[in-house]
Design an enzyme around this catalytic site. Structure first.
Site, PDB file in Angstrom:
ATOM      1  N   GLU A 126       0.812  -1.765   0.219  1.00  0.00           N
ATOM      2  CA  GLU A 126       0.259   0.175   0.604  1.00  0.00           C
ATOM      3  C   GLU A 126       0.922   0.980  -0.291  1.00  0.00           C
ATOM      4  O   GLU A 126       1.208   2.274   0.763  1.00  0.00           O
ATOM      5  CB  GLU A 126      -1.227   0.510   0.895  1.00  0.00           C
ATOM      6  CG  GLU A 126      -2.253  -1.368   1.379  1.00  0.00           C
ATOM      7  CD  GLU A 126      -2.874  -1.290   2.065  1.00  0.00           C
ATOM      8  OE1 GLU A 126      -2.906  -0.680   2.642  1.00  0.00           O
ATOM      9  OE2 GLU A 126      -4.091  -1.758   1.464  1.00  0.00           O
TER      10      GLU A 126
ATOM     11  N   ASP B  93      -7.955  -9.407   4.478  1.00  0.00           N
ATOM     12  CA  ASP B  93      -7.955  -7.831   5.027  1.00  0.00           C
ATOM     13  C   ASP B  93      -9.092  -7.670   6.281  1.00  0.00           C
ATOM     14  O   ASP B  93     -10.292  -6.924   5.983  1.00  0.00           O
ATOM     15  CB  ASP B  93      -7.911  -6.668   4.324  1.00  0.00           C
ATOM     16  CG  ASP B  93      -7.494  -5.733   5.072  1.00  0.00           C
ATOM     17  OD1 ASP B  93      -7.131  -5.854   6.210  1.00  0.00           O
ATOM     18  OD2 ASP B  93      -7.667  -4.662   4.694  1.00  0.00           O
TER      19      ASP B  93
ATOM     20  N   GLU C 229     -12.804  -1.786  11.580  1.00  0.00           N
ATOM     21  CA  GLU C 229     -12.553  -1.087  10.288  1.00  0.00           C
ATOM     22  C   GLU C 229     -14.421  -1.403   9.054  1.00  0.00           C
ATOM     23  O   GLU C 229     -14.242  -0.904   8.186  1.00  0.00           O
ATOM     24  CB  GLU C 229     -11.434  -1.046   9.759  1.00  0.00           C
ATOM     25  CG  GLU C 229     -11.301  -1.297   8.340  1.00  0.00           C
ATOM     26  CD  GLU C 229      -9.347  -1.403   7.769  1.00  0.00           C
ATOM     27  OE1 GLU C 229      -8.893  -1.313   8.186  1.00  0.00           O
ATOM     28  OE2 GLU C 229      -9.711  -0.835   6.569  1.00  0.00           O
TER      29      GLU C 229
END
Ligand code: GCV
Length: 697
Positions: free
Chosen positions: A286, A360, A388
């Site tokens: 990322e 993830d 998240e």
């Protein structure tokens, strides 16, 4: 004082008279020296709790003068040494809690080989008191099954918390080192109470400034507060720091000048923080810099840092969460492809930190195929406590069951029972270093975690890091009894609610093995239709692959072959549609909408039913909670009620948006009894949330 959640599970409310009597009878005197800051912390915690439970501080004495003394210490104390306890059972960090007798007087002993063990034993004893366990005939021995038990704070130096939903970072960098918030001590107490022994202060998307002298001084101040509680400080390392801070032209890990820069930096860190834990690194993922920028491997990068750290007893935690923008391989396969060839190439003080699933932190993923595939490299588990992908602060989702499911998953690499827990605790492959990391859910909100129930995820993480075999239900029960009430008629409904909550979230967000259907960037709410983002694997359509012919990602031998990264029996199980568990079906297989499920109904109908079921469970949770009015303090009751109402609305939104979108592709009628979505698909597609919290900066 009204309850506001600040005290977490360490509330120590006044006990009802009969219980107060029993507690007092087992702590008429406290034999506890304060020869070290850690022993002093243990004594202070006991004094605080006993005073609050019984209304009276215990008398502190040098040796028992009557029955009912509570004695704590290590074998350095002659009194403890004289008891000849089997302290081998306590290991380096664990403890014994025993009912014993000294000169004919009944006593309770909390004994350990280290001061830290005494502190952990003290918190265990307090748990016994808080949950009203019998206090006679005690014979408890406990030691942690993993060595490194850390919270990873994704906290930036400007106090923004990446994926944080509980306010700002609790580290007030600007006022450090001059001002030490009392909250730092309470943080360390809470961590120690569940055995957490490390805190990575900074975000894995790292800022080299955190390694400058000014910030090391601040980190050292925090380390000073945490030290008595056995919590070591760790930092994240930005791989390009030698360029950014050192003015070098390269960060190539094999370049002698780069190596010298890191050695000097690490030596410097230890001058500030003599018991510094080590560095956590996210590299070549990322957009983060890393060794591959110089055509070196992850092992080259990790080992460069490991060498100077080893000289001080420090470690490297190198993350396996890597996927690359120019790699077209199935994202679920990339970490394994990258790391398995490096097995055995890492220095002894490196742990590779692996997220529980291959992608993830989704509501449900299969276990990462790395577990079991790197016998020569210690792998530590990385869980995410901050939600998240699970509704942020407001959704009640107890993650104990998610953690338990991941740890209980059977890699089968050495026959049946080769569970992820046995990989992580080091037993399966004989790892010398072991660990578990939890991405923290803590911020400046008064209740620390954004909601009272999110505290349970911090608690459960600590308890499972200590013992990866502990059960999620038992942990929830302990937590409820300490956090809300010890009344069985309150405990049972809340625990039941918690235990079903994660499956409900899976159902209303991503049932049957679906994943990553969340809104772009912020991950708030549903957006399964998104297909126009630059990188294919940023798009929900990449993950669900729904079209007129069906839905799901074919990862079997005739698809991307991701199943082949698992051991043969697991690969066979997940490789065949018939043997894949239905809760992971669409993760591994692309199937027609009319595929017949085990129930005999079609895949399409079952998909809709799962969405409906998720919403129904949340409605049920609301009623369960409503019935507890008056039995939970008003402040916390009101907030949980309001949050459950938000969760119900958002669960309905998730369900309606996903059903509307998938129906536009399946072209099938809704199953009998299922309601049409409240709005047309375009309505959901037009919703925008530019200021949703926690976004990466
Ligand atoms: C810290 C996910 C999150 C990112 C996070 C990343 C990671 O992609 O969305 O915010 O970055 O995981 O774990 O490194």
């Amino acid at each position: 004082m009204a309850e506001d959640g600040y005290d977490l599970w360490l509330r120590y409310p006044a006990a009802e008279p009969a219980a107060a009597e029993v507690i007092a009878a087992h702590a008429r005197e406290l034999v506890a020296d304060d020869a070290s800051p850690t022993l002093a912390a243990a004594r202070a915690e006991l004094t605080r709790a006993l005073t609050s439970f019984t209304g009276k501080p215990p008398a502190v004495v040098g040796s028992p003068t009557q029955s009912g003394a509570l004695i704590l210490g290590t074998a350095r104390s002659p009194l403890i040494a004289g008891l000849e306890l089997p302290l081998g059972r306590a290991g380096e960090e664990g403890y014994l809690i025993r009912s014993a007798s000294v000169d004919g007087r009944a006593v309770t002993v909390i004994a350990a080989n280290s001061d830290r063990g005494v502190l952990y034993g003290t918190f265990h004893y307090l748990r016994l008191l808080q949950t009203r366990q019998p206090l006679d005939g005690l014979d408890i021995a406990s030691q942690p099954r993993t060595r490194i038990r850390v919270l990873d704070h994704w906290d930036n130096l400007d106090r923004h918390v990446e994926r944080g939903y509980a306010g700002e970072s609790i580290w007030d960098w600007h006022k450090l080192p001059g001002w030490l918030e009392p909250r730092y001590t309470d943080y360390a107490r809470a961590c120690a109470s569940v055995g957490i022994n490390g805190s990575v202060l900074t975000n894995v998307n790292a800022n080299a400034t955190s390694l400058t002298p000014a910030y090391l001084e601040k980190a050292a101040a925090l380390a000073g507060v945490f030290r008595p509680y056995g919590v070591r400080v760790y930092l994240t390392a930005r791989f390009s720091a030698p360029i950014e801070l050192g003015g070098l032209k390269t960060a190539d890990p094999l370049d002698p000048a780069v190596r010298a820069w890191w050695k000097a930096k690490i030596d410097e860190i230890y001058r500030y923080i003599p018991d510094f834990g080590g560095l956590l690194v996210k590299a070549n993922s990322e957009g983060q810099p890393g060794p591959q920028d110089y055509h070196r491997t992850h092992a080259d990068g990790a080992n460069m840092l490991a060498e100077p750290l080893a000289a001080h007893g420090g470690i490297v935690m190198w993350r396996a969460f890597v996927y690359s923008s120019d790699n077209t391989e199935d994202r679920a396969k990339q970490a394994y492809s990258e790391f398995v060839p490096l097995d055995g190439k890492f220095a002894d003080n490196v742990l590779v930190q692996v997220k529980n699933g291959p992608i993830d932190f989704q509501p449900r993923e299969p276990f990462s195929p790395l577990f079991g595939a790197m016998p020569k490299t210690p792998l530590m588990m990385e869980f995410q406590l901050t939600k998240e992908y699970l509704g942020f602060a407001t959704h009640l989702v107890y993650l104990g069951t998610l953690f338990e499911e991941a740890l209980a998953a059977d890699t089968m690499v050495a026959g049946k029972g080769s569970t992820v827990a046995r990989v992580v605790d080091g037993e399966l492959h004989g790892y010398k270093l072991t660990g578990m990391a939890g991405v923290a859910n803590i911020g400046t909100d008064r209740n620390w975690s954004g909601s009272d129930f999110n505290q349970a995820n911090w608690y459960a993480f600590g308890r499972l890091a200590w013992d990866p075999f502990a059960g999620a239900r038992g942990i929830a029960e302990e937590w409820v009894r300490m956090t809300f009430s010890d009344d069985a008629s309150v405990v049972k409904p809340i625990v039941d609610m918690m235990m079903g909550s994660r499956e409900a979230a899976v159902d209303y967000m991503t049932p049957l093995g679906l994943a990553h259907l969340m809104g772009t960037g912020h991950h708030y709410g549903p957006a399964p239709w998104v297909s126009d983002l630059k990188r294919p694997e940023w798009n929900p359509t990449y993950y669900h692959r729904a079209a007129a012919d069906g839905i799901g990602f074919e990862r079997g031998p005739h698809g991307t072959g991701a199943v082949l990264q698992y051991s043969a029996p697991v690969a066979a199980r997940y490789g065949s549609v018939k043997t894949t568990p239905e809760n992971l079906l669409l993760w591994f297989h692309h199937l027609p909408w009319d595929y017949r499920m085990k129930s005999g109904d079609t895949l399409w109908n079952e998909l809709v039913r799962h969405y409906d079921h998720g919403v129904a469970v949340v409605s049920q949770m609301r009623s369960t909670w409503a019935a507890l009015q008056g039995r939970v303090d008003a402040g916390r009751f009101e907030q949980v009620s309001a949050f459950l109402a938000i969760q119900e609305q958002e669960a309905q939104w998730w369900r309606d948006a996903c059903v509307a979108y998938f129906q536009s592709l399946s072209k099938r009628p809704l199953p009998a009894g299922a309601a049409a979505p409240a709005h047309p698909l375009e309505y959901y597609q037009a919703l925008k949330f530019p200021y949703a919290p926690g976004q990466a900066r």
